[in-house]
Write an enzyme that holds these catalytic residues in place. Structure first.
Site, short mmCIF file in Angstrom:
data_model
loop_
_atom_site.label_atom_id
_atom_site.label_comp_id
_atom_site.label_asym_id
_atom_site.label_seq_id
_atom_site.Cartn_x
_atom_site.Cartn_y
_atom_site.Cartn_z
N HIS A 1 0.84 -1.20 0.00
CA HIS A 1 0.00 0.00 0.00
C HIS A 1 0.87 1.25 0.00
O HIS A 1 0.49 2.29 0.56
CB HIS A 1 -0.94 0.01 1.22
CG HIS A 1 -1.93 -1.12 1.21
ND1 HIS A 1 -2.77 -1.38 2.26
CD2 HIS A 1 -2.22 -2.06 0.27
CE1 HIS A 1 -3.53 -2.44 1.97
NE2 HIS A 1 -3.21 -2.86 0.77
C1 FAD Z 1 0.39 -7.59 -4.30
C2 FAD Z 1 -0.53 -6.45 -3.96
C3 FAD Z 1 -1.64 -6.67 -3.16
C4 FAD Z 1 -2.51 -5.61 -2.85
N1 FAD Z 1 -3.68 -5.88 -2.21
C5 FAD Z 1 -4.64 -4.92 -2.15
C6 FAD Z 1 -5.96 -5.22 -1.69
O1 FAD Z 1 -6.31 -6.37 -1.37
N2 FAD Z 1 -6.86 -4.20 -1.63
C7 FAD Z 1 -6.53 -2.93 -1.98
O2 FAD Z 1 -7.38 -2.06 -1.85
N3 FAD Z 1 -5.29 -2.62 -2.41
C8 FAD Z 1 -4.35 -3.59 -2.54
N4 FAD Z 1 -3.13 -3.29 -3.04
C9 FAD Z 1 -2.79 -1.88 -3.33
C10 FAD Z 1 -3.43 -1.30 -4.58
O3 FAD Z 1 -3.53 -2.30 -5.58
C11 FAD Z 1 -2.60 -0.10 -5.06
O4 FAD Z 1 -2.50 0.84 -4.02
C12 FAD Z 1 -3.22 0.58 -6.27
O5 FAD Z 1 -3.52 -0.37 -7.25
C13 FAD Z 1 -2.28 1.64 -6.83
O6 FAD Z 1 -2.87 2.25 -7.94
P1 FAD Z 1 -2.12 3.35 -8.82
O7 FAD Z 1 -3.09 3.77 -9.86
O8 FAD Z 1 -1.54 4.38 -7.94
O9 FAD Z 1 -0.89 2.58 -9.48
P2 FAD Z 1 -0.88 1.28 -10.42
O10 FAD Z 1 -2.14 0.53 -10.35
O11 FAD Z 1 0.39 0.59 -10.09
O12 FAD Z 1 -0.79 1.87 -11.89
C14 FAD Z 1 0.35 2.48 -12.44
C15 FAD Z 1 0.46 2.07 -13.91
O13 FAD Z 1 1.41 2.91 -14.56
C16 FAD Z 1 2.20 2.13 -15.44
N5 FAD Z 1 3.48 2.86 -15.62
C17 FAD Z 1 4.39 3.16 -14.66
N6 FAD Z 1 5.42 3.86 -15.20
C18 FAD Z 1 5.13 4.01 -16.52
C19 FAD Z 1 5.82 4.64 -17.62
N7 FAD Z 1 6.99 5.29 -17.43
N8 FAD Z 1 5.25 4.59 -18.85
C20 FAD Z 1 4.06 3.96 -19.05
N9 FAD Z 1 3.38 3.35 -18.05
C21 FAD Z 1 3.90 3.38 -16.80
C22 FAD Z 1 2.33 0.79 -14.73
O14 FAD Z 1 2.65 -0.24 -15.62
C23 FAD Z 1 0.95 0.64 -14.09
O15 FAD Z 1 0.04 -0.05 -14.91
C24 FAD Z 1 -2.22 -4.31 -3.32
C25 FAD Z 1 -1.11 -4.08 -4.12
C26 FAD Z 1 -0.27 -5.14 -4.47
C27 FAD Z 1 0.92 -4.86 -5.36
#
Ligand code: FAD
Ligand code: NAG
Ligand code: NAG
Ligand code: NAG
Ligand code: NAG
Ligand code: NAG
Length: 560
Positions: A500
């Site tokens: 997280h």
């Molecule tokens: C193993 C695991 C278990 C978890 N369990 C839970 C749970 O049960 N419940 C819950 O609520 N949360 C959970 N979380 C946390 C939650 O999934 C994350 O906090 C949330 O998904 C983050 O979202 P985000 O949009 O910030 O980033 P992300 O979903 O990581 O999206 C970022 C995206 O940007 C892309 N990207 C990055 N850099 C570049 C670049 N330079 N060029 C092009 N694309 C790029 C990446 O490929 C990715 O697809 C978990 C996370 C993990 C990893």
């Protein structure tokens, strides 16, 4: 074939293969005509909104903006719909995390704290391989963020219509629930999305059959005529113009396709056009720095031209520590993954899973440690009967809320594919350590509860269970003589991540209340990098909600 010839061949052939592959799976997953390989992108193109990162925030944001403008998503990973549907099902939760291949949805890294961690690399982001639990933010989080409560509620609902399901609570999860109540995590609040003290059943992005849904499914809301998504499109840099006497302004992005060919996407001349970073906590922070917005001394050391000295980029990053126990069970346990949560008064959240497929390496570690430990105790347990591809084992963990301890991110190179150095400083604040110790005490009370007794061997003491985890190579931190006998030391030595992590582009420090990058025009950051604290017990509901919420806000601004 000469070098250029084979390159041309690949450039024509590869997208066709990808397209065919996608078509073959069309009946098992949403088929999006607007999702294509970046190799098929023109060298130059124009959009009203360019979103970097098709993740948990990026997908709902783009789908919403496509209601009234032309939108591009650039995602460095591939499609989550090409693999067999069971690859990301509940029982296989650990498998992507332990898959070291460059095609894994989860890019593994080790933080400077010596803790294994992962960053998403797939359309849908971390929601494609996370633990699925779905729960709203606490009302204080929404209030402090200055968000409009009624639009927040509408946005959660929009997400829930597609991807939230009520979690089943079978025998093992019921025992954990009743154990939490015996341990005093009261009252029982039944099923709710809300964040309320006590024990509750929550929602999940796994449906009743254990199949996963993800933020990528929210693209079903998109207008297919107004959205384009390129996969395997890695953005190394935002193009910023700096004219004397005016603020830096984002005008476009560079992206590299799977063959290393560079393309450029520009904003249309429309005055409302914007670039939005939704590349996640690590990705968005890294990308600002690679584009020349960050601590000047750090950028200069790597030869990056400084567009704006912004010392706060990458500061205040945090990760909620996770500690827990593996509990071998004499009875079979159902496949389950976080159906409920204990929200304690002291700020620790307790969650559990059971019957999951563990990779052979993890099974071996656990068996070896278990055999040694059982041999050292009076326990008359036939250890080989516990072991198999799917262990008869439950896992109960606790997460420290907040946290207060923070760290930072530092670039290691100018290559966007290189993991930056990240340091979280787990338990630097005594309050975080205190919450962990109290959380572990409560967790141990759950294991020792009457309700849970049928799912543990009476001959394996809780001290044995602590010893077991203390001997597993679950992180790279040192062990001490008292690792398993002092809960403080146990928290410090056996800490893992609950993934997280957040921060690096904080509201008020790097972006304003509307998520606009301070001092720069036409550039926002909308994702988990903007959070001061992890929202609710688990953040994904709020990350998806924020994507929808800001999509609506930006459209309202555009039309007013
Ligand atoms: C193993 C695991 C278990 C978890 N369990 C839970 C749970 O049960 N419940 C819950 O609520 N949360 C959970 N979380 C946390 C939650 O999934 C994350 O906090 C949330 O998904 C983050 O979202 P985000 O949009 O910030 O980033 P992300 O979903 O990581 O999206 C970022 C995206 O940007 C892309 N990207 C990055 N850099 C570049 C670049 N330079 N060029 C092009 N694309 C790029 C990446 O490929 C990715 O697809 C978990 C996370 C993990 C990893
Ligand atoms: C998915 O299901 C197929 C067919 O039932 C099976 O062969 C395969 O091993 C399963 N994969 C995983 C990772 O469970
Ligand atoms: C949003 O929903 C929550 C939970 O149902 C409720 O308590 C709150 O009053 C709602 N807020 C608004 C502004 O409707
Ligand atoms: C819930 O717990 C928090 C501490 O985590 C406390 O501040 C708050 O007052 C509690 N709320 C209720 C309604 O008891
Ligand atoms: C169990 O303990 C006995 C006596 O200490 C020892 O001889 C044996 O090798 C141990 N077995 C395992 C599997 O550790
Ligand atoms: C232990 O369990 C295994 C597998 O269930 C079985 O084959 C073996 O005979 C058992 N050993 C003893 C000593 O009971």
């Amino acid at each position: 074939m000469d070098h250029l010839g084979s390159w041309r061949f690949l450039k024509v052939f590869l997208p066709a293969v990808f397209a065919l592959h996608h078509f073959c799976h069309a009946e098992t997953a949403p088929y999006y005509s607007f999702v294509q390989e970046a190799t098929s992108a023109p060298l130059v193109s124009y959009y009203d909104y360019i979103i970097v990162g098709g993740g948990t925030a990026g997908c709902p944001l783009a789908a919403t903006l496509s209601e009234s403008a032309n939108v591009l998503i650039l995602e460095r990973g591939g499609s989550p719909y090409l693999d067999p549907i069971n690859k990301t099902d509940k029982e296989n939760f650990f498998l992507p995390l332990l898959d070291p291949s460059p095609h894994s949805y989860a890019q593994a890294f080790v933080s400077e704290d010596g803790v294994y961690n992962h960053q998403a690399r797939v359309l849908g982001g971390a929601s494609v391989f996370n633990a699925g639990f779905y729960s709203h933010a606490e009302t204080d989080f929404i209030k402090e963020a200055g968000l409009d409560g009624s639009l927040v509620n509408d946005s959660y609902l929009w997400v829930e219509k597609k991807v939230a399901f009520k979690s089943p609570v079978l025998q093992w999860q019921s025992a954990v629930r009743d154990g939490l109540l015996e341990a005093g995590v009261l009252p029982f609040n039944g099923f709710t999305y809300g964040h309320i003290n006590g024990t509750k059943i929550g929602a999940s992005i796994f449906d009743m059959d254990g199949h996963r849904h993800s933020a990528a499914d929210l693209l079903e809301y998109a207008d297919p005529m107004k959205i384009k998504i390129y996969l395997h499109a890695t953005v190394p840099k935002i193009m910023l113009i700096t004219e004397i006497g005016s603020r830096p302004r984002a005008e476009g992005v560079i992206f590299e396709d799977a063959l290393g060919v560079r393309h450029t996407a520009f904003l249309t001349k429309d005055s409302e056009s914007e670039i939005i970073l939704s590349a996640g906590t690590i990705g968005s922070t890294q990308l600002l720095m690679l584009s020349g917005i960050g601590p000047a001394h750090q950028l200069e050391a790597l030869g990056i031209q400084v567009v704006m000295n912004q010392p706060m980029v990458g500061q205040g990053m945090a990760d909620n520590p996770l500690n827990g126990l593996f509990i071998p069970s004499p009875l079979p346990v159902e496949v389950s993954l976080v159906s409920l949560v204990g929200i304690t008064q002291f700020g620790s959240y307790i969650e559990a899973g059971s019957g999951l497929n563990l990779a052979p390496s993890l099974v071996q570690w656990i068996s070896k440690s278990l055999v040694t430990i059982l041999n050292q105790t009076e326990a008359k347990v036939n250890s080989s009967s516990l072991l198999g591809a799917r262990l008869k084992v439950g896992i109960i963990i606790e997460k420290v809320n907040g946290p207060i301890s923070t760290g930072h991110l530092e670039l290691q190179s100018t290559n966007p594919n290189d993991m930056p150095k990240v340091m979280f400083n787990y338990f630097q604040a005594p309050e975080d350590l205190r919450k962990c110790v109290q959380g572990m005490e409560t967790l141990i009370n759950v294991v020792n509860s009457k309700a849970f007794s049928k799912f543990r061997y009476p001959t394996i003491s809780t001290q044995d269970l602590l010893n077991l985890v203390a001997t597993l190579p679950l992180n790279l931190r040192p062990r001490h003589l008292n690792t398993a006998t002092s809960l403080e030391q146990y928290c410090l030595d056996t800490v893992m991540t609950i993934w997280h992590y957040h921060g690096g582009c904080h509201v008020g420090k790097v972006v304003d209340q509307d998520f606009r990058v301070l001092g720069v025009d036409d550039l926002r950051v909308i994702d988990s990098s903007t959070f001061n604290f992890s929202p609710g017990t688990n953040p994904q509901a709020t990350v998806m909600m924020l994507g929808r919420y800001m999509g609506i806000k930006i459209q309202q601004d555009r039309h007013s």
